[in-house]
Design an enzyme around this catalytic site. Structure first.
Site, PDB file in Angstrom:
ATOM      1  N   LYS A   1      31.329 -45.675 -34.567  1.00  0.00           N
ATOM      2  CA  LYS A   1      32.443 -46.428 -34.635  1.00  0.00           C
ATOM      3  C   LYS A   1      32.684 -47.385 -35.586  1.00  0.00           C
ATOM      4  CE  LYS A   1      31.694 -46.367 -29.508  1.00  0.00           C
ATOM      5  NZ  LYS A   1      31.147 -47.225 -28.237  1.00  0.00           N
TER       6      LYS A   1
ATOM      7  N   TYR B   1      39.389 -42.931 -24.165  1.00  0.00           N
ATOM      8  CA  TYR B   1      38.912 -43.899 -23.145  1.00  0.00           C
ATOM      9  C   TYR B   1      39.811 -43.736 -22.013  1.00  0.00           C
ATOM     10  CZ  TYR B   1      35.071 -45.457 -26.293  1.00  0.00           C
ATOM     11  OH  TYR B   1      33.941 -45.769 -27.252  1.00  0.00           O
TER      12      TYR B   1
ATOM     13  N   PHE C   1      37.744 -54.650 -19.846  1.00  0.00           N
ATOM     14  CA  PHE C   1      37.631 -54.566 -21.193  1.00  0.00           C
ATOM     15  C   PHE C   1      38.401 -53.514 -22.213  1.00  0.00           C
ATOM     16  CE2 PHE C   1      34.334 -51.728 -19.057  1.00  0.00           C
ATOM     17  CZ  PHE C   1      34.497 -50.347 -19.846  1.00  0.00           C
TER      18      PHE C   1
ATOM     19  N   ARG D   1      22.353 -38.705 -26.316  1.00  0.00           N
ATOM     20  CA  ARG D   1      22.575 -39.986 -25.553  1.00  0.00           C
ATOM     21  C   ARG D   1      21.476 -40.727 -25.522  1.00  0.00           C
ATOM     22  NH1 ARG D   1      27.520 -41.792 -23.112  1.00  0.00           N
ATOM     23  NH2 ARG D   1      26.170 -42.534 -21.434  1.00  0.00           N
TER      24      ARG D   1
ATOM     25  N   THR E   1      24.023 -48.343 -23.090  1.00  0.00           N
ATOM     26  CA  THR E   1      25.419 -48.869 -23.691  1.00  0.00           C
ATOM     27  C   THR E   1      25.197 -50.260 -24.098  1.00  0.00           C
ATOM     28  OG1 THR E   1      26.355 -47.370 -21.626  1.00  0.00           O
ATOM     29  CG2 THR E   1      27.453 -49.157 -22.675  1.00  0.00           C
TER      30      THR E   1
ATOM     31  N   ARG F   1      20.901 -47.760 -30.798  1.00  0.00           N
ATOM     32  CA  ARG F   1      21.600 -49.110 -30.507  1.00  0.00           C
ATOM     33  C   ARG F   1      20.566 -50.062 -30.253  1.00  0.00           C
ATOM     34  NH1 ARG F   1      25.415 -46.344 -25.823  1.00  0.00           N
ATOM     35  NH2 ARG F   1      27.252 -45.898 -27.071  1.00  0.00           N
TER      36      ARG F   1
ATOM     37  N   ASN G   1      28.949 -51.267 -30.029  1.00  0.00           N
ATOM     38  CA  ASN G   1      27.250 -50.550 -29.785  1.00  0.00           C
ATOM     39  C   ASN G   1      27.261 -49.387 -30.448  1.00  0.00           C
ATOM     40  OD1 ASN G   1      29.088 -48.878 -28.384  1.00  0.00           O
ATOM     41  ND2 ASN G   1      28.176 -49.036 -26.658  1.00  0.00           N
TER      42      ASN G   1
ATOM     43  N   HIS H   1      29.267 -43.625 -30.227  1.00  0.00           N
ATOM     44  CA  HIS H   1      29.869 -42.867 -29.059  1.00  0.00           C
ATOM     45  C   HIS H   1      29.181 -41.649 -29.054  1.00  0.00           C
ATOM     46  CE1 HIS H   1      32.046 -41.078 -25.704  1.00  0.00           C
ATOM     47  NE2 HIS H   1      32.109 -40.042 -26.592  1.00  0.00           N
TER      48      HIS H   1
ATOM     49  N   GLU I   1      36.197 -33.722 -25.208  1.00  0.00           N
ATOM     50  CA  GLU I   1      36.184 -34.671 -26.470  1.00  0.00           C
ATOM     51  C   GLU I   1      36.189 -33.864 -27.558  1.00  0.00           C
ATOM     52  OE1 GLU I   1      34.060 -38.386 -24.195  1.00  0.00           O
ATOM     53  OE2 GLU I   1      33.128 -37.330 -25.645  1.00  0.00           O
TER      54      GLU I   1
HETATM   55  P1  ABT Z   1      30.547 -44.747 -25.206  1.00  0.00           P
HETATM   56  O1  ABT Z   1      29.685 -43.715 -25.934  1.00  0.00           O
HETATM   57  O2  ABT Z   1      31.438 -45.557 -26.267  1.00  0.00           O
HETATM   58  O3  ABT Z   1      31.729 -44.010 -24.203  1.00  0.00           O
HETATM   59  O4  ABT Z   1      29.648 -45.815 -24.713  1.00  0.00           O
HETATM   60  P2  ABT Z   1      28.755 -45.540 -23.291  1.00  0.00           P
HETATM   61  O5  ABT Z   1      29.304 -44.199 -22.855  1.00  0.00           O
HETATM   62  O6  ABT Z   1      27.481 -45.712 -23.505  1.00  0.00           O
HETATM   63  O7  ABT Z   1      29.165 -46.556 -22.240  1.00  0.00           O
HETATM   64  P3  ABT Z   1      30.743 -46.757 -21.323  1.00  0.00           P
HETATM   65  B1  ABT Z   1      30.613 -47.323 -20.154  1.00  0.00           B
HETATM   66  O8  ABT Z   1      31.313 -45.228 -21.440  1.00  0.00           O
HETATM   67  O9  ABT Z   1      31.331 -47.658 -22.288  1.00  0.00           O
HETATM   68  C1  ABT Z   1      32.674 -47.304 -23.094  1.00  0.00           C
HETATM   69  C2  ABT Z   1      32.862 -48.542 -24.114  1.00  0.00           C
HETATM   70  O10 ABT Z   1      33.195 -49.557 -23.254  1.00  0.00           O
HETATM   71  C3  ABT Z   1      32.539 -50.645 -23.869  1.00  0.00           C
HETATM   72  N1  ABT Z   1      32.267 -51.588 -22.390  1.00  0.00           N
HETATM   73  C4  ABT Z   1      31.715 -50.903 -21.697  1.00  0.00           C
HETATM   74  C5  ABT Z   1      32.556 -53.090 -22.810  1.00  0.00           C
HETATM   75  O11 ABT Z   1      33.065 -53.331 -23.924  1.00  0.00           O
HETATM   76  N2  ABT Z   1      32.154 -53.527 -21.728  1.00  0.00           N
HETATM   77  C6  ABT Z   1      31.479 -53.165 -20.690  1.00  0.00           C
HETATM   78  O12 ABT Z   1      31.261 -53.951 -19.716  1.00  0.00           O
HETATM   79  C7  ABT Z   1      31.441 -51.754 -20.304  1.00  0.00           C
HETATM   80  C8  ABT Z   1      30.612 -51.011 -19.251  1.00  0.00           C
HETATM   81  C9  ABT Z   1      31.200 -50.203 -24.402  1.00  0.00           C
HETATM   82  C10 ABT Z   1      31.648 -48.920 -25.081  1.00  0.00           C
HETATM   83  N3  ABT Z   1      32.169 -48.996 -26.373  1.00  0.00           N
HETATM   84  N4  ABT Z   1      32.414 -49.650 -27.049  1.00  0.00           N
HETATM   85  N5  ABT Z   1      32.494 -50.202 -28.246  1.00  0.00           N
HETATM   86 MG    MG Z   2      31.088 -43.267 -22.473  1.00  0.00          MG
END
Ligand code: ABT
Ligand code: MG
Length: 149
Positions: free
Chosen positions: A9, A49, A57, A85, A91, A102, A112, A115, A126
């Site tokens: 990212k 997304y 968010f 993963r 996350t 992370r 974070n 992805h 994807e």
């Molecule tokens: P990704 O690999 O980015 O999809 O992250 P991951 O699958 O580990 O976690 P998810 B739940 O898919 O989060 C997607 C993006 O949304 C952000 N996020 C998520 C927030 O900002 N606040 C939240 O409460 C949650 C649940 C984190 C992930 N990406 N970024 N940046």
């Molecule tokens: Mg995700």
């Protein structure tokens, strides 16, 4: 062979972690089959997304992911989706184990670093969304007999 989609990212690129992150998947034994540095359009970000479009968010997430270049990648190997993963970690970087990307480099969920596709079917969707078929290289590393029995 199984494939996954990974994207470093904008925070990972800005913090100079591209080499470090790629190194982790390379030394694990996975094979890089697609790689490009790119700016992400709002349209691509929203498609990627889409599952989060109703979440509070979401606007901030789209703003962040389109805020600077991203390194989009496809990696190949046995069990690569789940293993990537694990290498990436939870996350929320504060909950992610030390030793994960992370866990080692992040402090907040909205920054974070990377992805990774969350399932084999998601990975296929994807990869199609981010890469054209001709941008992917199919190759057999000469190391294969030393990685797989
Ligand atoms: P990704 O690999 O980015 O999809 O992250 P991951 O699958 O580990 O976690 P998810 B739940 O898919 O989060 C997607 C993006 O949304 C952000 N996020 C998520 C927030 O900002 N606040 C939240 O409460 C949650 C649940 C984190 C992930 N990406 N970024 N940046
Ligand atoms: Mg995700």
């Amino acid at each position: 062979m199984e494939r996954t989609f990974l994207a470093i990212k904008p925070d990972g690129v800005q913090r100079g972690l591209v080499g470090e992150i790629i190194r982790r998947f390379e030394t694990k034994g996975f094979t890089l089959v697609g790689l490009k540095l790119m700016n992400v359009s709002k349209e691509l970000a929203e498609k990627h997304y889409d599952v989060h479009k109703e979440r509070p968010f979401f606007p901030g997430l789209i703003q962040f992911i389109t805020s600077g270049p991203v390194v989009a990648m496809v990696w190949e190997g046995d069990g690569v989706v789940a293993s990537a993963r694990k290498i990436i970690g939870a996350t929320n970087p504060l909950s992610a184990e030390p030793g994960t990307i992370r866990g080692d480099f992040g402090v907040t969920v909205g920054r974070n670093l990377i992805h990774g596709s969350d399932a084999i079917e998601t990975a296929q969707t994807e990869i199609k969304l981010w890469f054209k078929e001709e941008e992917l290289a199919s190759w057999q590393p000469t190391l294969t007999p030393w990685l797989y029995e």
